[in-house]
Design an enzyme around this catalytic site. Structure first.
Site, PDB file in Angstrom:
ATOM      1  N   THR A 135       0.818  -1.215   0.000  1.00 23.65           N
ATOM      2  CA  THR A 135       0.000   0.000   0.000  1.00 23.65           C
ATOM      3  C   THR A 135       0.854   1.268   0.000  1.00 23.65           C
ATOM      4  O   THR A 135       0.339   2.369  -0.125  1.00 23.65           O
ATOM      5  CB  THR A 135      -0.928   0.045   1.241  1.00 23.65           C
ATOM      6  OG1 THR A 135      -0.113  -0.147   2.414  1.00 23.65           O
ATOM      7  CG2 THR A 135      -1.999  -1.027   1.192  1.00 23.65           C
ATOM      8  N   SER A 192      18.630   0.991   2.119  1.00 27.43           N
ATOM      9  CA  SER A 192      18.509   2.435   1.905  1.00 27.43           C
ATOM     10  C   SER A 192      19.860   3.143   1.938  1.00 27.43           C
ATOM     11  O   SER A 192      20.766   2.767   2.694  1.00 27.43           O
ATOM     12  CB  SER A 192      17.620   2.998   3.018  1.00 27.43           C
ATOM     13  OG  SER A 192      17.747   4.392   3.090  1.00 27.43           O
ATOM     14  N   GLU A 200      20.286   5.724   3.405  1.00 30.53           N
ATOM     15  CA  GLU A 200      20.431   6.260   4.772  1.00 30.53           C
ATOM     16  C   GLU A 200      21.462   5.459   5.566  1.00 30.53           C
ATOM     17  O   GLU A 200      21.958   5.927   6.589  1.00 30.53           O
ATOM     18  CB  GLU A 200      19.080   6.235   5.495  1.00 30.53           C
ATOM     19  CG  GLU A 200      18.114   7.320   5.049  1.00 30.53           C
ATOM     20  CD  GLU A 200      18.555   8.727   5.444  1.00 30.53           C
ATOM     21  OE1 GLU A 200      19.078   8.913   6.548  1.00 30.53           O
ATOM     22  OE2 GLU A 200      18.392   9.639   4.613  1.00 30.53           O
ATOM     23  N   TYR A 233      16.394   4.928  12.183  1.00 30.75           N
ATOM     24  CA  TYR A 233      15.973   4.315  10.910  1.00 30.75           C
ATOM     25  C   TYR A 233      17.182   3.766  10.167  1.00 30.75           C
ATOM     26  O   TYR A 233      17.182   2.613   9.718  1.00 30.75           O
ATOM     27  CB  TYR A 233      15.247   5.355  10.052  1.00 30.75           C
ATOM     28  CG  TYR A 233      14.993   4.913   8.626  1.00 30.75           C
ATOM     29  CD1 TYR A 233      13.902   4.110   8.294  1.00 30.75           C
ATOM     30  CD2 TYR A 233      15.854   5.306   7.583  1.00 30.75           C
ATOM     31  CE1 TYR A 233      13.677   3.705   6.977  1.00 30.75           C
ATOM     32  CE2 TYR A 233      15.633   4.904   6.268  1.00 30.75           C
ATOM     33  CZ  TYR A 233      14.549   4.109   5.977  1.00 30.75           C
ATOM     34  OH  TYR A 233      14.329   3.707   4.677  1.00 30.75           O
TER      35      TYR A 233
HETATM   36  P1  NDP Z   1       6.081   3.826   2.426  1.00 32.38           P
HETATM   37  O1  NDP Z   1       6.211   4.436   3.764  1.00 32.38           O
HETATM   38  O2  NDP Z   1       5.321   4.547   1.359  1.00 32.38           O
HETATM   39  O3  NDP Z   1       5.403   2.366   2.582  1.00 32.38           O
HETATM   40  C1  NDP Z   1       5.676   1.561   3.686  1.00 32.38           C
HETATM   41  C2  NDP Z   1       4.752   0.370   3.654  1.00 32.38           C
HETATM   42  O4  NDP Z   1       5.070  -0.490   4.752  1.00 32.38           O
HETATM   43  C3  NDP Z   1       3.263   0.688   3.779  1.00 32.38           C
HETATM   44  O5  NDP Z   1       2.543  -0.147   2.905  1.00 32.38           O
HETATM   45  C4  NDP Z   1       2.961   0.336   5.219  1.00 32.38           C
HETATM   46  O6  NDP Z   1       1.622  -0.045   5.430  1.00 32.38           O
HETATM   47  C5  NDP Z   1       3.854  -0.867   5.393  1.00 32.38           C
HETATM   48  N1  NDP Z   1       4.161  -1.195   6.788  1.00 32.38           N
HETATM   49  C6  NDP Z   1       4.716  -0.397   7.721  1.00 32.38           C
HETATM   50  N2  NDP Z   1       4.894  -1.061   8.880  1.00 32.38           N
HETATM   51  C7  NDP Z   1       4.433  -2.314   8.658  1.00 32.38           C
HETATM   52  C8  NDP Z   1       4.330  -3.477   9.479  1.00 32.38           C
HETATM   53  N3  NDP Z   1       4.738  -3.469  10.741  1.00 32.38           N
HETATM   54  N4  NDP Z   1       3.804  -4.591   8.924  1.00 32.38           N
HETATM   55  C9  NDP Z   1       3.389  -4.622   7.644  1.00 32.38           C
HETATM   56  N5  NDP Z   1       3.432  -3.541   6.829  1.00 32.38           N
HETATM   57  C10 NDP Z   1       3.953  -2.414   7.337  1.00 32.38           C
HETATM   58  O7  NDP Z   1       7.571   3.487   1.929  1.00 32.38           O
HETATM   59  P2  NDP Z   1       8.185   3.490   0.446  1.00 32.38           P
HETATM   60  O8  NDP Z   1       7.245   2.817  -0.471  1.00 32.38           O
HETATM   61  O9  NDP Z   1       8.691   4.842   0.132  1.00 32.38           O
HETATM   62  O10 NDP Z   1       9.495   2.594   0.648  1.00 32.38           O
HETATM   63  C11 NDP Z   1       9.441   1.173   0.515  1.00 32.38           C
HETATM   64  C12 NDP Z   1      10.625   0.569   1.233  1.00 32.38           C
HETATM   65  O11 NDP Z   1      11.823   1.075   0.682  1.00 32.38           O
HETATM   66  C13 NDP Z   1      10.688   0.882   2.728  1.00 32.38           C
HETATM   67  O12 NDP Z   1      11.253  -0.232   3.372  1.00 32.38           O
HETATM   68  C14 NDP Z   1      11.642   2.061   2.804  1.00 32.38           C
HETATM   69  O13 NDP Z   1      12.259   2.144   4.084  1.00 32.38           O
HETATM   70  C15 NDP Z   1      12.623   1.679   1.713  1.00 32.38           C
HETATM   71  N6  NDP Z   1      13.328   2.774   1.079  1.00 32.38           N
HETATM   72  C16 NDP Z   1      12.629   3.818   0.554  1.00 32.38           C
HETATM   73  C17 NDP Z   1      13.279   4.848  -0.071  1.00 32.38           C
HETATM   74  C18 NDP Z   1      12.533   5.984  -0.690  1.00 32.38           C
HETATM   75  O14 NDP Z   1      13.179   6.976  -1.043  1.00 32.38           O
HETATM   76  N7  NDP Z   1      11.229   5.884  -0.884  1.00 32.38           N
HETATM   77  C19 NDP Z   1      14.748   4.861  -0.165  1.00 32.38           C
HETATM   78  C20 NDP Z   1      15.372   3.651   0.328  1.00 32.38           C
HETATM   79  C21 NDP Z   1      14.676   2.666   0.949  1.00 32.38           C
HETATM   80  P3  NDP Z   1       0.446   1.022   5.757  1.00 32.38           P
HETATM   81  O15 NDP Z   1      -0.090   1.462   4.430  1.00 32.38           O
HETATM   82  O16 NDP Z   1      -0.501   0.222   6.560  1.00 32.38           O
HETATM   83  O17 NDP Z   1       1.086   2.146   6.522  1.00 32.38           O
HETATM   84  P1  GDP Z   2      15.283  11.260   4.080  1.00 29.87           P
HETATM   85  O1  GDP Z   2      16.484  11.520   3.236  1.00 29.87           O
HETATM   86  O2  GDP Z   2      14.834   9.838   4.043  1.00 29.87           O
HETATM   87  O3  GDP Z   2      15.411  11.765   5.467  1.00 29.87           O
HETATM   88  O4  GDP Z   2      14.081  12.033   3.328  1.00 29.87           O
HETATM   89  P2  GDP Z   2      13.262  13.356   3.690  1.00 29.87           P
HETATM   90  O5  GDP Z   2      12.510  13.721   2.453  1.00 29.87           O
HETATM   91  O6  GDP Z   2      12.459  13.194   4.933  1.00 29.87           O
HETATM   92  O7  GDP Z   2      14.381  14.455   4.000  1.00 29.87           O
HETATM   93  C1  GDP Z   2      15.370  14.818   3.051  1.00 29.87           C
HETATM   94  C2  GDP Z   2      16.207  15.981   3.588  1.00 29.87           C
HETATM   95  O8  GDP Z   2      15.396  17.161   3.608  1.00 29.87           O
HETATM   96  C3  GDP Z   2      16.738  15.793   5.019  1.00 29.87           C
HETATM   97  O9  GDP Z   2      18.084  16.188   5.046  1.00 29.87           O
HETATM   98  C4  GDP Z   2      15.890  16.760   5.835  1.00 29.87           C
HETATM   99  O10 GDP Z   2      16.569  17.292   6.989  1.00 29.87           O
HETATM  100  C5  GDP Z   2      15.656  17.856   4.815  1.00 29.87           C
HETATM  101  N1  GDP Z   2      14.504  18.710   5.158  1.00 29.87           N
HETATM  102  C6  GDP Z   2      14.521  20.063   5.299  1.00 29.87           C
HETATM  103  N2  GDP Z   2      13.317  20.498   5.661  1.00 29.87           N
HETATM  104  C7  GDP Z   2      12.514  19.419   5.768  1.00 29.87           C
HETATM  105  C8  GDP Z   2      11.131  19.250   6.121  1.00 29.87           C
HETATM  106  O11 GDP Z   2      10.421  20.192   6.416  1.00 29.87           O
HETATM  107  N3  GDP Z   2      10.651  17.975   6.104  1.00 29.87           N
HETATM  108  C9  GDP Z   2      11.433  16.890   5.754  1.00 29.87           C
HETATM  109  N4  GDP Z   2      10.895  15.664   5.726  1.00 29.87           N
HETATM  110  N5  GDP Z   2      12.743  17.028   5.441  1.00 29.87           N
HETATM  111  C10 GDP Z   2      13.267  18.269   5.443  1.00 29.87           C
END
Ligand code: NDP
Ligand code: GDP
Length: 330
Positions: free
Chosen positions: A10, A123, A125, A147
């Site tokens: 989701t 990630s 991160e 994280y």
């Molecule tokens: P989202 O936050 O959009 O999605 C996270 C998903 O995990 C949701 O479907 C959420 O469900 C589900 N979830 C959270 N906790 C649980 C749990 N305890 N049990 C089952 N399901 C759970 O993340 P993204 O799609 O952006 O990212 C996908 C993955 O990639 C994540 O692991 C993220 O950490 C990693 N990642 C993402 C990056 C990015 O830039 N987007 C970069 C690098 C890594 P619900 O809808 O119920 O909240």
């Molecule tokens: P991250 O790289 O996974 O932490 O992704 P984010 O989109 O949350 O943040 C990216 C960068 O934007 C980080 O360095 C934050 O400190 C910076 N940032 C600056 N202002 C903001 C804010 O208002 N919200 C978020 N989420 N990030 C911010």
């Protein structure tokens, strides 16, 4: 028919990946956790094509049941507490879902379908306070948030299960990737949504944190293709996925505001609340291994990505305005 099981379906990436796999003819099983309000916004279009299985990363028996029932050929573990900022106030929950949850998934696969191919969502991160630039697969990790620490655990346990049990387990070290489906709390979406709302007269200012921080931002739709490619190789391995381009948060603001004819300096207010206890100052990925071995390429540039997100947020906010006007008329 090939079968895939996705956790986090989701979320942003899960929804794009499910669409990709359905297009390729897969049967897609999605693990969803129980929430008090169902959240299908990202998967609305494909909701009926997914076979839903109830489960949670903290509940091993539900994951064993999910793998057993699906008998998936490919398992994509995308679920996590994925927001860095939320990991300081909720470090234990983050550790349970984002770190231990990976072991739960690996155990479920080892017990119920050990020959399934496994993808772990690692990630950038993990590089945190970077020790070299650009960052590649061999760059040592130095995470800067609960994280990031949890993701390092998830990464190494995936490598360990590959080496210990000969499982086909891959870790994709993905740099930040965004889209109109990105959560509203992440910086790109926070900015593009605010730009749309300010342009439409719904919001007056935008409160932000560190504008000097630099990220390597790509498009989520491009990045899920790399996940799939990793699981199609002869050997399991780990890959960095990135654009190789870095921008500051300030540049993001300039691009997004100027796209609708506004100057960000007239609207942005710096608020100490959005500064983090420990910052990741810069991330820049070197994805030459993925380009060479997977043949992966990005399609959407940074500027086009931000424009796409502003356009989508304009449409969504206009839709919500129309809806509230119609409710008022009624
Ligand atoms: P989202 O936050 O959009 O999605 C996270 C998903 O995990 C949701 O479907 C959420 O469900 C589900 N979830 C959270 N906790 C649980 C749990 N305890 N049990 C089952 N399901 C759970 O993340 P993204 O799609 O952006 O990212 C996908 C993955 O990639 C994540 O692991 C993220 O950490 C990693 N990642 C993402 C990056 C990015 O830039 N987007 C970069 C690098 C890594 P619900 O809808 O119920 O909240
Ligand atoms: P991250 O790289 O996974 O932490 O992704 P984010 O989109 O949350 O943040 C990216 C960068 O934007 C980080 O360095 C934050 O400190 C910076 N940032 C600056 N202002 C903001 C804010 O208002 N919200 C978020 N989420 N990030 C911010």
């Amino acid at each position: 028919m090939r079968k895939a099981l996705i956790t986090g379906v989701t979320g942003q990436d899960g929804s794009y990946l499910a669409e990709l796999l359905l297009e390729k003819g897969y049967k897609v099983y999605g693990v969803r956790r129980r929430t008090s309000t169902p959240n299908y916004e990202n998967v609305e279009r494909i909701k009926d094509e997914i076979e839903w299985i109830s489960g949670d990363l903290s509940d091993l028996s539900s994951l064993i049941e999910a793998v057993n029932r699906s008998q998936a050929d490919e398992v994509y573990n995308l679920a996590a507490q994925s927001f860095v900022e939320a990991s300081w106030p909720q470090p234990l929950f983050t550790g349970n879902a984002t770190a231990i949850g990976v072991t739960n998934m690996l155990e479920a696969v080892r017990i119920a379908k050990p020959d399934a191919r496994f993808y772990q969502a690692s990630s950038s991160e993990m590089f945190g306070k970077v020790v070299e630039t650009p960052q590649r697969e061999t760059t040592p990790f130095y995470p800067r948030s609960p994280y990031g620490v949890a993701k390092v655990y998830g990464h190494w346990i995936t490598v360990n299960y590959r080496e210990s049990f000969n499982m086909f387990a891959c870790s994709g070290i993905l740099f930040n990737h965004e889209s109109p489906r990105r959560g509203l709390e992440f910086v790109t979406r926070k900015v593009t949504n605010a730009v749309a709302r300010i342009k439409l007269g719904l919001q007056k200012e935008l409160r932000m944190g560190n504008l000097d921080s630099k990220r390597d931002w790509g498009f989520a739709g491009d990045y899920v293709k790399a996940m799939w490619l990793m699981l199609q190789q002869e050997q399991p391995d780990d890959y960095v996925i990135s654009t190789g381009e870095m921008h500051t948060v300030r540049e993001l603001l300039e691009i997004a505001f100027s796209y609708v004819g506004l100057n960000y300096e007239d609207y942005v207010v710096i608020d100490p609340k959005f500064f983090r206890p420990a910052e990741v100052d810069l991330l820049l990925g070197d994805c030459s291994k993925a380009k060479q071995k997977l043949g992966w390429e990005q399609d959407v540039s940074f500027v086009n990505l931000i424009h796409m997100m502003v356009d989508a947020d304009m449409e969504r906010n206009k839709g919500e305005m129309k809806y509230s006007e119609s409710v008022l008329v009624v």
